[in-house]
Every structure is written in structure tokens, then in C-alpha cells.
Scaffold this motif. Structure first.
Motif, PDB file in Angstrom:
ATOM      1  N   ILE A 118     -38.245 -34.526  -2.673  1.00 24.06           N
ATOM      2  CA  ILE A 118     -38.324 -35.994  -1.715  1.00 24.06           C
ATOM      3  C   ILE A 118     -38.058 -35.764  -0.422  1.00 24.06           C
ATOM      4  O   ILE A 118     -38.259 -36.297   0.672  1.00 24.06           O
ATOM      5  CB  ILE A 118     -37.926 -36.963  -2.423  1.00 24.06           C
ATOM      6  CG1 ILE A 118     -38.657 -37.284  -3.838  1.00 24.06           C
ATOM      7  CG2 ILE A 118     -37.937 -38.087  -1.546  1.00 24.06           C
ATOM      8  CD1 ILE A 118     -37.631 -38.090  -4.638  1.00 24.06           C
ATOM      9  N   ASP A 119     -36.644 -35.084  -0.371  1.00 20.41           N
ATOM     10  CA  ASP A 119     -35.833 -34.821   0.864  1.00 20.41           C
ATOM     11  C   ASP A 119     -35.546 -33.329   1.016  1.00 20.41           C
ATOM     12  O   ASP A 119     -34.477 -32.987   0.080  1.00 20.41           O
ATOM     13  CB  ASP A 119     -34.861 -35.510   1.159  1.00 20.41           C
ATOM     14  CG  ASP A 119     -34.094 -35.504   2.383  1.00 20.41           C
ATOM     15  OD1 ASP A 119     -34.512 -34.350   3.264  1.00 20.41           O
ATOM     16  OD2 ASP A 119     -33.058 -36.196   2.947  1.00 20.41           O
ATOM     17  N   PRO A 120     -36.157 -32.247   1.189  1.00 25.00           N
ATOM     18  CA  PRO A 120     -35.730 -30.675   1.269  1.00 25.00           C
ATOM     19  C   PRO A 120     -34.259 -30.634   1.609  1.00 25.00           C
ATOM     20  O   PRO A 120     -33.584 -29.511   1.040  1.00 25.00           O
ATOM     21  CB  PRO A 120     -36.467 -30.122   2.163  1.00 25.00           C
ATOM     22  CG  PRO A 120     -37.879 -31.069   2.433  1.00 25.00           C
ATOM     23  CD  PRO A 120     -37.178 -32.341   2.459  1.00 25.00           C
ATOM     24  N   LYS A 121     -33.535 -31.385   2.396  1.00 25.50           N
ATOM     25  CA  LYS A 121     -32.117 -31.306   2.849  1.00 25.50           C
ATOM     26  C   LYS A 121     -31.345 -32.144   1.897  1.00 25.50           C
ATOM     27  O   LYS A 121     -30.015 -31.859   1.777  1.00 25.50           O
ATOM     28  CB  LYS A 121     -31.898 -31.736   4.181  1.00 25.50           C
ATOM     29  CG  LYS A 121     -32.951 -31.093   5.085  1.00 25.50           C
ATOM     30  CD  LYS A 121     -32.430 -31.711   6.631  1.00 25.50           C
ATOM     31  CE  LYS A 121     -33.370 -30.849   7.581  1.00 25.50           C
ATOM     32  NZ  LYS A 121     -33.076 -31.379   9.193  1.00 25.50           N
ATOM     33  N   GLY A 122     -31.742 -32.766   0.946  1.00 24.64           N
ATOM     34  CA  GLY A 122     -30.989 -33.531  -0.061  1.00 24.64           C
ATOM     35  C   GLY A 122     -30.332 -32.796  -1.363  1.00 24.64           C
ATOM     36  O   GLY A 122     -30.499 -31.470  -1.303  1.00 24.64           O
ATOM     37  N   ASP A 123     -29.759 -33.352  -2.061  1.00 23.65           N
ATOM     38  CA  ASP A 123     -29.112 -33.067  -3.244  1.00 23.65           C
ATOM     39  C   ASP A 123     -30.135 -32.895  -4.271  1.00 23.65           C
ATOM     40  O   ASP A 123     -30.559 -34.027  -4.650  1.00 23.65           O
ATOM     41  CB  ASP A 123     -27.672 -33.634  -3.640  1.00 23.65           C
ATOM     42  CG  ASP A 123     -27.209 -33.192  -4.657  1.00 23.65           C
ATOM     43  OD1 ASP A 123     -27.741 -32.210  -5.519  1.00 23.65           O
ATOM     44  OD2 ASP A 123     -25.900 -33.594  -5.034  1.00 23.65           O
ATOM     45  N   PRO A 124     -30.254 -31.968  -4.956  1.00 23.80           N
ATOM     46  CA  PRO A 124     -31.068 -31.897  -6.109  1.00 23.80           C
ATOM     47  C   PRO A 124     -30.966 -32.881  -7.216  1.00 23.80           C
ATOM     48  O   PRO A 124     -31.926 -33.208  -8.118  1.00 23.80           O
ATOM     49  CB  PRO A 124     -31.409 -30.380  -6.507  1.00 23.80           C
ATOM     50  CG  PRO A 124     -30.190 -29.900  -6.140  1.00 23.80           C
ATOM     51  CD  PRO A 124     -29.932 -30.407  -4.656  1.00 23.80           C
ATOM     52  N   LEU A 125     -29.478 -33.049  -7.262  1.00 24.92           N
ATOM     53  CA  LEU A 125     -28.878 -33.805  -8.402  1.00 24.92           C
ATOM     54  C   LEU A 125     -28.771 -35.313  -8.010  1.00 24.92           C
ATOM     55  O   LEU A 125     -27.711 -35.949  -8.456  1.00 24.92           O
ATOM     56  CB  LEU A 125     -27.857 -33.175  -9.046  1.00 24.92           C
ATOM     57  CG  LEU A 125     -28.105 -31.841  -9.615  1.00 24.92           C
ATOM     58  CD1 LEU A 125     -26.576 -31.278 -10.394  1.00 24.92           C
ATOM     59  CD2 LEU A 125     -29.040 -31.898 -10.961  1.00 24.92           C
ATOM     60  N   GLU A 126     -29.270 -35.552  -6.862  1.00 28.14           N
ATOM     61  CA  GLU A 126     -28.939 -36.924  -6.242  1.00 28.14           C
ATOM     62  C   GLU A 126     -29.191 -38.008  -7.453  1.00 28.14           C
ATOM     63  O   GLU A 126     -29.975 -37.947  -8.336  1.00 28.14           O
ATOM     64  CB  GLU A 126     -30.034 -37.526  -5.186  1.00 28.14           C
ATOM     65  CG  GLU A 126     -29.687 -38.531  -4.264  1.00 28.14           C
ATOM     66  CD  GLU A 126     -28.419 -38.606  -3.564  1.00 28.14           C
ATOM     67  OE1 GLU A 126     -27.578 -39.349  -4.024  1.00 28.14           O
ATOM     68  OE2 GLU A 126     -28.314 -37.602  -2.862  1.00 28.14           O
ATOM     69  N   PHE A 127     -28.134 -39.084  -7.319  1.00 33.17           N
ATOM     70  CA  PHE A 127     -28.016 -39.925  -8.502  1.00 33.17           C
ATOM     71  C   PHE A 127     -29.390 -41.060  -8.528  1.00 33.17           C
ATOM     72  O   PHE A 127     -29.727 -41.569  -7.473  1.00 33.17           O
ATOM     73  CB  PHE A 127     -26.915 -40.754  -8.374  1.00 33.17           C
ATOM     74  CG  PHE A 127     -26.488 -41.618  -9.502  1.00 33.17           C
ATOM     75  CD1 PHE A 127     -25.930 -41.143 -10.574  1.00 33.17           C
ATOM     76  CD2 PHE A 127     -27.022 -42.941  -9.553  1.00 33.17           C
ATOM     77  CE1 PHE A 127     -25.636 -42.063 -11.547  1.00 33.17           C
ATOM     78  CE2 PHE A 127     -26.824 -43.849 -10.529  1.00 33.17           C
ATOM     79  CZ  PHE A 127     -26.207 -43.387 -11.490  1.00 33.17           C
ATOM     80  N   ILE A 128     -29.885 -40.931  -9.592  1.00 36.44           N
ATOM     81  CA  ILE A 128     -30.891 -41.800  -9.779  1.00 36.44           C
ATOM     82  C   ILE A 128     -30.678 -42.959 -10.438  1.00 36.44           C
ATOM     83  O   ILE A 128     -29.818 -43.058 -11.486  1.00 36.44           O
ATOM     84  CB  ILE A 128     -32.111 -41.072 -10.820  1.00 36.44           C
ATOM     85  CG1 ILE A 128     -32.665 -39.689 -10.066  1.00 36.44           C
ATOM     86  CG2 ILE A 128     -33.295 -42.038 -10.886  1.00 36.44           C
ATOM     87  CD1 ILE A 128     -33.480 -38.840 -10.889  1.00 36.44           C
ATOM     88  N   HIS A 129     -31.312 -44.050 -10.005  1.00 35.91           N
ATOM     89  CA  HIS A 129     -30.911 -45.348 -10.584  1.00 35.91           C
ATOM     90  C   HIS A 129     -32.176 -45.998 -11.432  1.00 35.91           C
ATOM     91  O   HIS A 129     -31.999 -46.309 -12.653  1.00 35.91           O
ATOM     92  CB  HIS A 129     -30.394 -46.447  -9.591  1.00 35.91           C
ATOM     93  CG  HIS A 129     -29.674 -47.639 -10.078  1.00 35.91           C
ATOM     94  ND1 HIS A 129     -28.647 -47.926  -9.573  1.00 35.91           N
ATOM     95  CD2 HIS A 129     -30.102 -48.421 -11.147  1.00 35.91           C
ATOM     96  CE1 HIS A 129     -28.074 -49.222 -10.244  1.00 35.91           C
ATOM     97  NE2 HIS A 129     -29.006 -49.190 -11.262  1.00 35.91           N
ATOM     98  N   ILE A 130     -33.155 -45.888 -10.736  1.00 31.92           N
ATOM     99  CA  ILE A 130     -34.459 -46.534 -11.392  1.00 31.92           C
ATOM    100  C   ILE A 130     -35.379 -45.435 -11.683  1.00 31.92           C
ATOM    101  O   ILE A 130     -35.523 -44.754 -10.760  1.00 31.92           O
ATOM    102  CB  ILE A 130     -35.100 -47.808 -10.624  1.00 31.92           C
ATOM    103  CG1 ILE A 130     -33.888 -48.918 -10.542  1.00 31.92           C
ATOM    104  CG2 ILE A 130     -36.121 -48.327 -11.588  1.00 31.92           C
ATOM    105  CD1 ILE A 130     -33.318 -49.346 -11.512  1.00 31.92           C
ATOM    106  N   ALA A 131     -35.999 -45.376 -12.984  1.00 32.22           N
ATOM    107  CA  ALA A 131     -37.388 -44.527 -12.994  1.00 32.22           C
ATOM    108  C   ALA A 131     -38.188 -45.125 -14.000  1.00 32.22           C
ATOM    109  O   ALA A 131     -38.009 -45.131 -15.289  1.00 32.22           O
ATOM    110  CB  ALA A 131     -36.773 -43.228 -13.739  1.00 32.22           C
TER     111      ALA A 131
END
Length: 417
Positions: A118-131
Motif C-alpha cells: 500500500i505504501d512502499p516506504k511503510g512498515d510491512p508489519l504496520e498494525f491492522i485494526h479492521i479487515a
């Protein structure tokens, strides 16, 4: 002592002093290298506790009343017929995944979630709240601490992305799209908006600004939101104790099908939850007037829902009470009750939380910090539960759980790479 020696000693003193203050400042700002040191310390702590290097905040010790198995059935005949969709931190793969689980407890599909898609500069393990799953087998996801919301295909690849704002806490279906909260800076900021969007394209269809459209509408509405006269919202504020004054964490529109149960409201009116002031409120979709507001008896709550019987229910986290509850309130009388008081149903999550009334009258309850999803009957009998088991002692976090009835999916998701 020579002048040279004095100079060297003074220089060393200033270097030590400068290093001390630099360390204090990086600690205060949570910058590198303090961030790296702190992350290393937390990994070592997790290893000492579990024998594994686990991300901080993703594991907890299981209570004595919680089974060691991933899937446990207590009453097969009482189960709601359909699927469970559960987002969790996978304890062995060390990443976030969303699993589709059938009635036998078998994982029949897994959506991998990697924020760098989603964001190439982000953290691959960014915290997910809703799925939350869509009928075509795709998945809507948001991330509380980063700019990003997306619709993912069955392989976890983005169909569309939105990275213009921080979309957080809630993705709720309505008659005319989906609703979520958005802030220009972070989930706890003061630039909060209720955003309706098209789940197929991600297009923003409507936006209601909490400060400009609701709080500023009238002194009565400002007072209901605990905003005193003269208070100035700071939409650019990004940190600090006094920034996260409301903490919105749920937004849900009343559907046309359920509207007859709420004669004091109309279809489209919006139910919101503001955690930091223990407030549930219903807002007129068009005038933005506060139609109803109640502060507690829930505490630090999440996930407020309209129900077919004309009540509103909410997951009351009860921080510092060591036990969470599901509280129901009748907005016509403001009488409330703990739905499972005296039944022995026990769950706990000091943050987050999800509950859902199922088609057969049962309830699905997600206790994220416990890493646990349970189904119970309306009179409090345990039906089944899922535990995100690490080992015989610990669970890993489950951020979100939902039930989808048989026939919900037009196509069961499959990943064909």
C-alpha cells in the motif's frame, strides 16, 4: 594541572553531558537510536517470556479458563451457520494475516497483509485494526497508525488504495457505501471526519467534520462533545497528552431495514463512539445535529452497534477493571444492562474489541488482547471459540473478528498467482 589537561577534562565533560542530553532527547522523541535499543529490549523480553522473539504488544498469557486449542466447539448444534473472518498476528510467520474459517474450524483461505504493498516506504508489519470481507472475496483493511486504507484481492494485492489520510478504527457497511473515521495526521488527532466511501473503488462519497460540522453547529452540540466555549481545535496536532481529546473509534449508519426499530431516528442517521469521553451519540446525517447522547455506564468503549430490537450495544473495555463487558442500552429510555451479567461469560481486552449479533441470536465477541474470539448464546452459554495460540502458555493478538453467513460470498476467495 596543566591548561591542556584541564581542556581535555572539560571537553570530555561536555561530550558526556551532550551525550546524556542527546540520549534524553531521543528517548523523549522516540527517535533512533533509542527506538532501536528499545525494540531490541522488547524482543529480548518476549524471548525470556515465550522462548520466541515476538513483536511487542502481540502476545499475552492465556487465562486459566481459556483452552489451549486453536478451535474449540462446545455446542455444535447451537453454532451460527457460516464463516468466521479473523485478522490476527500469525505467531510463527510473524506477520498479519486474515483467515477465513469454516464451521469445522478449518482455515480455508488466508489473505496475507503487507503494508508495503500500500505504501512502499511503510512498515510491512504496520498494525491492522479492521479487515472486513466483501462478497467477492476481497478484503477492506485500515491501519490506525499510518496513512492507508485499501481493498485487497484474495492474494493480498491492492485493488485500490487511499493514502491521503489516516483511516482508522472502523469500517462499517451502510445502505449506500461504507463508513470510516479519518484524520489528516493520526488516529488521535483533532482533524477527525466521518467518511463514507465506495468499497468497490475507494472513492470518497461524503465527509462530515466532527469539529466544523458537529461541534460548531450549536452550543448544545459542543457541550455534548465536552468542548468548552473558546476551545480551538488544532487540526495539525500530532502528539501530546492534550491532543487525543475524543478518540473516535466507531461510526455506523442506521440501515433502512433496521430503522423501524428506532422511531426516534431515521435511516442514515449515524451512531458514533468517542472513547476518551465514554460517549455514544447519534447524529442526524443531514443536519449534523446531535439527536441522542449518553456517557456510560460503558468505559473506554469500542464498536457500538444498532440492533434489530431497538437497542444499541457496545463493547465496554473497562480499562483497569480486568474484565470487559457487552452493554446494551435502550435509547428511548436510556436504561442499560450488562448482557451477560451472571452467566459466567468472561473475556477481557483493555483496548480494541468487537461484538456482533448473529442471525440465530448468538453473539460473536472478539477480545483482541486475549487473542480470542468466542461465540455465545444470548443466555450466555459458550458455543465455540478461536484462540490464536503461540504455545501452551501464550496467545497472540487477534485484531478483528466477524461472522459471515452462508451465502454471503458470491465467490469464495482463492489466490491464483
Amino acid at each position: 594541572m596543566t591548561a591542556r589537561a584541564i581542556s581535555i577534562i572539560a571537553g570530555l565533560f561536555l561530550l558526556i553531558l551532550g551525550t546524556f542530553f542527546a540520549g534524553m532527547w531521543t528517548t523523549h522523541q522516540n527517535w533512533w537510536p533509542w527506538q532501536t535499543v528499545e525494540e531490541g529490549r522488547k524482543l529480548l523480553h518476549s524471548y525470556r517470556a515465550t522462548g520466541k522473539f515476538l513483536r511487542d504488544g502481540t502476545y499475552t498469557k492465556r487465562k486459566d479458563y481459556v483452552p489451549d486449542a486453536f478451535y474449540t466447539v462446545y455446542d455444535q448444534a447451537a453454532m451460527a451457520k457460516g464463516y468466521l473472518v479473523i485478522n490476527r498476528f500469525h505467531p510463527t510467520e510473524q506477520r498479519f494475516v486474515t483467515d477465513l474459517i469454516d464451521g469445522e474450524g478449518k482455515i480455508i483461505h488466508t489473505w496475507p497483509i503487507d503494508f508495503t504493498k500500500i505504501d512502499p516506504k511503510g512498515d510491512p508489519l504496520e498494525f491492522i485494526h479492521i479487515a472486513t470481507a466483501l462478497p467477492d472475496g476481497s478484503l477492506l483493511v485500515d491501519f490506525d497508525d499510518a496513512r492507508g486504507m485499501a481493498r485487497l484481492d484474495a492474494c493480498g494485492n491492492p485493488i485500490w488504495t487511499k493514502t491521503d489520510m489516516v483511516y482508522h478504527h472502523s469500517i462499517e457497511a451502510a445502505d449506500d457505501g461504507y463508513w470510516t473515521w479519518a484524520d489528516g495526521n493520526w488516529e488521535g488527532g483533532q482533524d477527525q471526519r466521518m467518511v463514507r466511501f465506495d468499497p468497490m473503488t475507494g472513492e470518497t462519497l461524503e465527509s462530515i467534520d466532527l469539529a466544523k460540522d458537529v461541534a460548531a453547529r450549536s452550543p448544545a452540540d459542543a457541550t455534548a462533545l465536552t468542548i468548552p466555549e473558546g476551545f480551538v481545535f488544532n487540526p495539525k496536532a500530532t502528539s501530546g497528552v492534550d491532543v487525543d481529546i475524543l478518540h473516535p473509534n466507531d461510526v455506523e449508519a442506521l440501515t433502512a431495514a433496521m430503522a423501524p426499530a428506532f422511531p426516534q431516528f431515521k435511516a442514515g442517521d449515524i451512531l458514533i463512539s468517542l472513547r476518551n469521553i465514554n460517549l455514544l451519540a447519534v447524529i442526524d446525517r443531514h443536519t449534523h445535529a446531535m439527536l441522542w447522547a449518553q456517557y456510560g455506564p460503558w468505559k473506554d468503549q469500542h464498536d457500538a452497534d444498532f440492533n434489530p430490537d431497538g437497542t444499541i450495544s457496545v463493547f465496554s473495555n473497562n480499562i483497569d477493571r480486568n474484565r470487559s463487558t457487552i452493554i446494551s442500552i435502550d435509547p428511548k429510555t436510556n436504561k442499560s444492562r450488562d448482557l451477560f451479567y451472571g452467566t459466567g461469560v468472561t473475556f477481557e481486552s483493555y483496548i480494541m474489541g468487537k461484538h456482533q449479533r448473529l442471525p440465530n441470536g448468538n453473539w460473536l465477541i472478539t477480545a483482541p488482547i486475549q487473542g480470542r474470539v468466542i461465540e455465545v448464546t444470548s443466555d450466555g452459554r459458550m458455543v465455540r471459540e478461536v484462540n490464536n495460540v503461540i504455545d501452551q502458555t501464550f496467545n497472540s493478538i487477534v485484531t478483528y473478528g466477524e461472522f459471515k453467513p452462508e451465502g454471503f460470498f458470491t465467490t469464495l476467495p482463492t489466490c491464483q498467482k
